[in-house]
Design a protein around this motif. Sequence first.
Motif, PDB file in Angstrom:
ATOM      1  N   GLY A  56      24.676  10.228 -32.663  1.00  0.00           N
ATOM      2  CA  GLY A  56      24.662   9.431 -33.764  1.00  0.00           C
ATOM      3  C   GLY A  56      26.018   8.766 -34.012  1.00  0.00           C
ATOM      4  N   ALA A  57      27.173   9.551 -33.550  1.00  0.00           N
ATOM      5  CA  ALA A  57      28.577   9.076 -34.033  1.00  0.00           C
ATOM      6  C   ALA A  57      28.911   8.236 -32.933  1.00  0.00           C
ATOM      7  N   LEU A  58      28.510   8.404 -31.597  1.00  0.00           N
ATOM      8  CA  LEU A  58      28.576   7.644 -30.560  1.00  0.00           C
ATOM      9  C   LEU A  58      28.058   6.317 -30.516  1.00  0.00           C
ATOM     10  N   GLU A  59      26.908   6.265 -31.139  1.00  0.00           N
ATOM     11  CA  GLU A  59      25.909   5.067 -31.209  1.00  0.00           C
ATOM     12  C   GLU A  59      26.722   4.138 -32.180  1.00  0.00           C
ATOM     13  N   ARG A  60      27.362   4.779 -33.247  1.00  0.00           N
ATOM     14  CA  ARG A  60      28.092   4.026 -34.331  1.00  0.00           C
ATOM     15  C   ARG A  60      29.259   3.483 -33.836  1.00  0.00           C
ATOM     16  N   ARG A  61      29.790   4.340 -32.804  1.00  0.00           N
ATOM     17  CA  ARG A  61      31.222   3.520 -32.394  1.00  0.00           C
ATOM     18  C   ARG A  61      30.941   2.233 -31.321  1.00  0.00           C
ATOM     19  N   LEU A  62      29.901   2.820 -30.450  1.00  0.00           N
ATOM     20  CA  LEU A  62      29.572   1.662 -29.414  1.00  0.00           C
ATOM     21  C   LEU A  62      29.179   0.328 -29.764  1.00  0.00           C
ATOM     22  N   GLN A  63      28.385   0.874 -31.137  1.00  0.00           N
ATOM     23  CA  GLN A  63      27.571  -0.592 -31.592  1.00  0.00           C
ATOM     24  C   GLN A  63      28.424  -1.644 -32.328  1.00  0.00           C
ATOM     25  N   ALA A  64      28.413  -2.777 -31.886  1.00  0.00           N
ATOM     26  CA  ALA A  64      29.127  -3.716 -32.754  1.00  0.00           C
ATOM     27  C   ALA A  64      28.627  -3.999 -33.854  1.00  0.00           C
ATOM     28  N   GLY A  65      29.449  -4.189 -34.995  1.00  0.00           N
ATOM     29  CA  GLY A  65      29.043  -4.382 -36.338  1.00  0.00           C
ATOM     30  C   GLY A  65      28.201  -5.524 -36.585  1.00  0.00           C
ATOM     31  N   PRO A  66      27.439  -5.415 -37.422  1.00  0.00           N
ATOM     32  CA  PRO A  66      26.533  -6.449 -37.908  1.00  0.00           C
ATOM     33  C   PRO A  66      27.242  -7.798 -38.063  1.00  0.00           C
ATOM     34  N   ARG A  67      26.758  -9.009 -37.574  1.00  0.00           N
ATOM     35  CA  ARG A  67      27.572 -10.165 -37.812  1.00  0.00           C
ATOM     36  C   ARG A  67      27.660 -10.665 -39.068  1.00  0.00           C
ATOM     37  N   PRO A  68      28.386 -11.177 -39.594  1.00  0.00           N
ATOM     38  CA  PRO A  68      28.534 -11.512 -41.153  1.00  0.00           C
ATOM     39  C   PRO A  68      27.560 -12.453 -41.413  1.00  0.00           C
ATOM     40  N   LEU A  69      26.799 -12.312 -42.679  1.00  0.00           N
ATOM     41  CA  LEU A  69      25.848 -13.070 -43.195  1.00  0.00           C
ATOM     42  C   LEU A  69      26.378 -14.240 -43.775  1.00  0.00           C
ATOM     43  N   PRO A  70      25.944 -15.543 -43.315  1.00  0.00           N
ATOM     44  CA  PRO A  70      26.280 -16.862 -43.905  1.00  0.00           C
ATOM     45  C   PRO A  70      26.259 -16.888 -45.478  1.00  0.00           C
ATOM     46  N   GLU A  71      27.181 -17.523 -46.384  1.00  0.00           N
ATOM     47  CA  GLU A  71      26.971 -17.837 -47.303  1.00  0.00           C
ATOM     48  C   GLU A  71      26.389 -19.249 -47.545  1.00  0.00           C
ATOM     49  N   TYR A  72      25.226 -19.482 -47.851  1.00  0.00           N
ATOM     50  CA  TYR A  72      24.739 -20.569 -47.701  1.00  0.00           C
ATOM     51  C   TYR A  72      24.959 -21.622 -49.074  1.00  0.00           C
ATOM     52  N   ALA A  73      24.744 -22.533 -49.026  1.00  0.00           N
ATOM     53  CA  ALA A  73      24.904 -23.782 -50.173  1.00  0.00           C
ATOM     54  C   ALA A  73      23.905 -24.670 -50.055  1.00  0.00           C
ATOM     55  N   PRO A  74      23.537 -24.975 -51.210  1.00  0.00           N
ATOM     56  CA  PRO A  74      22.345 -26.157 -51.239  1.00  0.00           C
ATOM     57  C   PRO A  74      22.978 -27.336 -50.578  1.00  0.00           C
ATOM     58  N   ALA A  75      22.125 -28.086 -50.004  1.00  0.00           N
ATOM     59  CA  ALA A  75      22.221 -29.350 -49.447  1.00  0.00           C
ATOM     60  C   ALA A  75      22.675 -30.372 -50.600  1.00  0.00           C
ATOM     61  N   ARG A  76      23.411 -31.262 -50.366  1.00  0.00           N
ATOM     62  CA  ARG A  76      23.723 -32.320 -51.619  1.00  0.00           C
ATOM     63  C   ARG A  76      22.997 -33.527 -51.048  1.00  0.00           C
TER      64      ARG A  76
END
Length: 388
Positions: free
Chosen positions: A368-388
């Motif tokens: 479990g520790a090895l998987e957490r170290r090797l696995q890249a962190g999740p990509r940042p979630l976009p902050e959506y904005a309503p279309a104008r």
Amino acid sequence: MNERILISGASLAGLTLASWLARYGFRPTVVERAPALRAWGNGVDVRDQAVTVAERMGIMDDIRAAAADVRGMKFVDADDRAVARVPIGEPGAVEIMRGDLVALLRGTADVEYVFGDSVRSLDQDDDGVTVTFENAPDRRFDLVVGADGMHSTVRRLAFGPEERFVRFRGHYFAFADADASLGEDRCVTMYNRPGRMAGIYRSGNHPQAKGYFIFRSGRLAYDHRDVAQHRRLVREAFAGDTSWHTKELLAAALADPDFYFDALGQVRMDSWSKGRVVLTGDAAWCASPASGAGAELALVGAYRLAGELAAAGGDHRAAFPRYEASHRALVDKKHQIGANVRMMVPRTTAGRRLRNAVARSPLPRVMGALERRLQAGPRPLPEYAPAR
């Protein structure tokens, strides 16, 4: 802009979606078959990108305050002696009871709810969807979202019969209230017979414990809404099993009005949208309780669906494909449940001994520790904005 959006299902995905749609200026309506929000349920994990969603909704501190605070899992023999222990929990993740999370999600937005009703038919055209309900008068919506679980009515009406999409994983499970004195505090305790598991989940922050049952079986014929049938199937699966606390747990579970039973299944679909109808949550991708990812997928998927609709100015033809493209990789990853079920429910006595030996070794913690170290962190979630 497609403003009037019907959401079928008032659980994690539906409530998250309704909240974000309301924030973006849409007019969501949530229809729920039950007469009220379901206050019961098992423990669910808010982790990784779901933490980001909860923080942006302003409820992450409340989630931490209501955490179940379960710290470990142990396997016991018939005399209730621990034969193996496994610590649980991930850095930054929080486990919370489903009912507590549902209440927090509903409090994030004031939207229209219709309880005690369900969709009966959908009629799409170029301008919208006419929805016929079981009880309420027909209504017209611009878009319809199925967030109504593995046995989704919206999916059946728009995409076809359930058997085309639900993959049975060889097990059935049930949970219900249990006597907390039968289990260790802040622990999940499991007792196995070949092909069966009875267990108790005891939260550190809740007086009410939960009893759990899993059994291997070929596919069974039953109505997924017939609770009397469900009780009979579980009673028969554990009939005559008086070892450990199984008899007491079973009696309490069968008497609980909120007794829950279902197949261990996964939903696999090539597409989550069809015209003006789209699916989210377990209706689109149920990874099964064995994945431990139901809440994560629900919150992140609903956030992305609402965000893509906002960014596209409500244009579903642009938003739906972008929503699916952004979320499909995470779903595919969580569908890979690996050895989780075999660990919980060994098929044979020899398999149970092997599982206990592996659980006693440092291997699960090291891996479990090895998987957490090797696995890249999740990509940042976009902050959506309503279309104008």
